[in-house]
Structures are given as structure tokens and as C-alpha cells.
Design a protein around this motif. Sequence first.
Motif, PDB file in Angstrom:
ATOM      1  N   LYS A   1       0.489  32.357 122.089  1.00 36.89           N
ATOM      2  CA  LYS A   1      -0.121  33.371 121.232  1.00 36.89           C
ATOM      3  C   LYS A   1      -1.624  33.500 121.448  1.00 36.89           C
ATOM      4  CE  LYS A   1      -0.848  30.451 117.239  1.00 36.89           C
ATOM      5  NZ  LYS A   1      -0.559  30.208 115.859  1.00 36.89           N
TER       6      LYS A   1
ATOM      7  N   ARG B   1       1.670  37.555 121.033  1.00 35.78           N
ATOM      8  CA  ARG B   1       1.279  37.835 119.644  1.00 35.78           C
ATOM      9  C   ARG B   1       2.166  38.911 119.037  1.00 35.78           C
ATOM     10  NH1 ARG B   1      -3.910  36.706 121.720  1.00 35.78           N
ATOM     11  NH2 ARG B   1      -4.298  38.859 122.266  1.00 35.78           N
ATOM     12  N   ALA B   2       2.475  39.939 119.804  1.00 31.80           N
ATOM     13  CA  ALA B   2       3.349  40.999 119.308  1.00 31.80           C
ATOM     14  C   ALA B   2       4.784  40.475 119.127  1.00 31.80           C
ATOM     15  CB  ALA B   2       3.348  42.173 120.282  1.00 31.80           C
TER      16      ALA B   2
ATOM     17  N   LEU C   1       5.691  37.440 118.493  1.00 30.15           N
ATOM     18  CA  LEU C   1       5.734  36.477 117.396  1.00 30.15           C
ATOM     19  C   LEU C   1       6.117  37.166 116.087  1.00 30.15           C
ATOM     20  CD1 LEU C   1       5.259  33.551 116.609  1.00 30.15           C
ATOM     21  CD2 LEU C   1       2.865  34.107 116.257  1.00 30.15           C
ATOM     22  N   ASP C   2       5.489  38.305 115.809  1.00 27.92           N
ATOM     23  CA  ASP C   2       5.825  39.054 114.595  1.00 27.92           C
ATOM     24  C   ASP C   2       7.267  39.543 114.606  1.00 27.92           C
ATOM     25  OD1 ASP C   2       3.270  38.728 113.598  1.00 27.92           O
ATOM     26  OD2 ASP C   2       2.551  40.625 114.438  1.00 27.92           O
ATOM     27  N   ILE C   3       7.710  40.024 115.746  1.00 26.55           N
ATOM     28  CA  ILE C   3       9.077  40.539 115.859  1.00 26.55           C
ATOM     29  C   ILE C   3      10.087  39.422 115.632  1.00 26.55           C
ATOM     30  CG2 ILE C   3      10.751  41.520 117.478  1.00 26.55           C
ATOM     31  CD1 ILE C   3       8.352  43.032 118.739  1.00 26.55           C
ATOM     32  N   TYR C   4       9.871  38.266 116.254  1.00 27.26           N
ATOM     33  CA  TYR C   4      10.810  37.153 116.125  1.00 27.26           C
ATOM     34  C   TYR C   4      10.830  36.597 114.711  1.00 27.26           C
ATOM     35  CZ  TYR C   4      10.819  37.281 121.226  1.00 27.26           C
ATOM     36  OH  TYR C   4      10.926  37.669 122.532  1.00 27.26           O
ATOM     37  N   LEU C   5       9.666  36.520 114.071  1.00 29.02           N
ATOM     38  CA  LEU C   5       9.624  36.032 112.691  1.00 29.02           C
ATOM     39  C   LEU C   5      10.353  36.990 111.743  1.00 29.02           C
ATOM     40  CD1 LEU C   5       6.021  34.575 112.472  1.00 29.02           C
ATOM     41  CD2 LEU C   5       8.184  33.326 112.413  1.00 29.02           C
ATOM     42  N   GLU C   6      10.160  38.285 111.935  1.00 30.49           N
ATOM     43  CA  GLU C   6      10.867  39.265 111.109  1.00 30.49           C
ATOM     44  C   GLU C   6      12.380  39.154 111.293  1.00 30.49           C
ATOM     45  OE1 GLU C   6       9.509  43.219 111.762  1.00 30.49           O
ATOM     46  OE2 GLU C   6       7.512  42.788 110.960  1.00 30.49           O
TER      47      GLU C   6
END
Length: 99
Positions: free
Chosen positions: A69, A76-77, A79-84
Amino acid sequence: MTMADDGGSAELEPAEPKRRGRPRLYATPLSQAERAKRYRKARQWDESSLDDCRDPVLMDRLSWALKHKETSEDARAALDIYLEELVRRHHSKGKSALK
């Protein structure tokens, strides 16, 4: 003239009895370490879509995004997708909250 009448017919070898269950993939069974190594390798190259991928694959992708990240904009992009996606799958209100 039948086969029995033919004097030069070859003897039929008895066929090996058919084994039950799934056919063997390898000549010798794999050890647990070899099996785990092949499983990790297959998971590493799993390119299924985010909705179709299994949880261990999603966790591997999340791990990669966390490691990179600081140096990668893509990480970084992602990371948000996987967490969601993790929240959507495993949070009790995730499916309805993210629609």
C-alpha cells in the motif's frame, strides 16, 4: 472360422480389476507438505472475479494489498475494494448496507 479355431491366436491377458473411486492423479500419494504446496500455488494463480473467489484467495489478495500500500497506487485502491468485499460477505448487515 472363429477365434477359437485359429491356431495362432494370442492368449488374452487377464485385465486388471477396475479400482473403485476417483482415478489416481500421481503414481505415488502426495505428502501433506506437497499437497499444501500445490494448494498454495493454485490459490496464488486463482484469477476468478472478486464475487466468485473463495475467502482464502480474498485474504491472499488483501495481504498483498497491505504489503504494497505504501508503494503502489493499485494496492491502495485494491485495499478498499477487498475490505468492502470482506464486510459484504461476513458482516451481519454487510449485504444490505452496501447495496
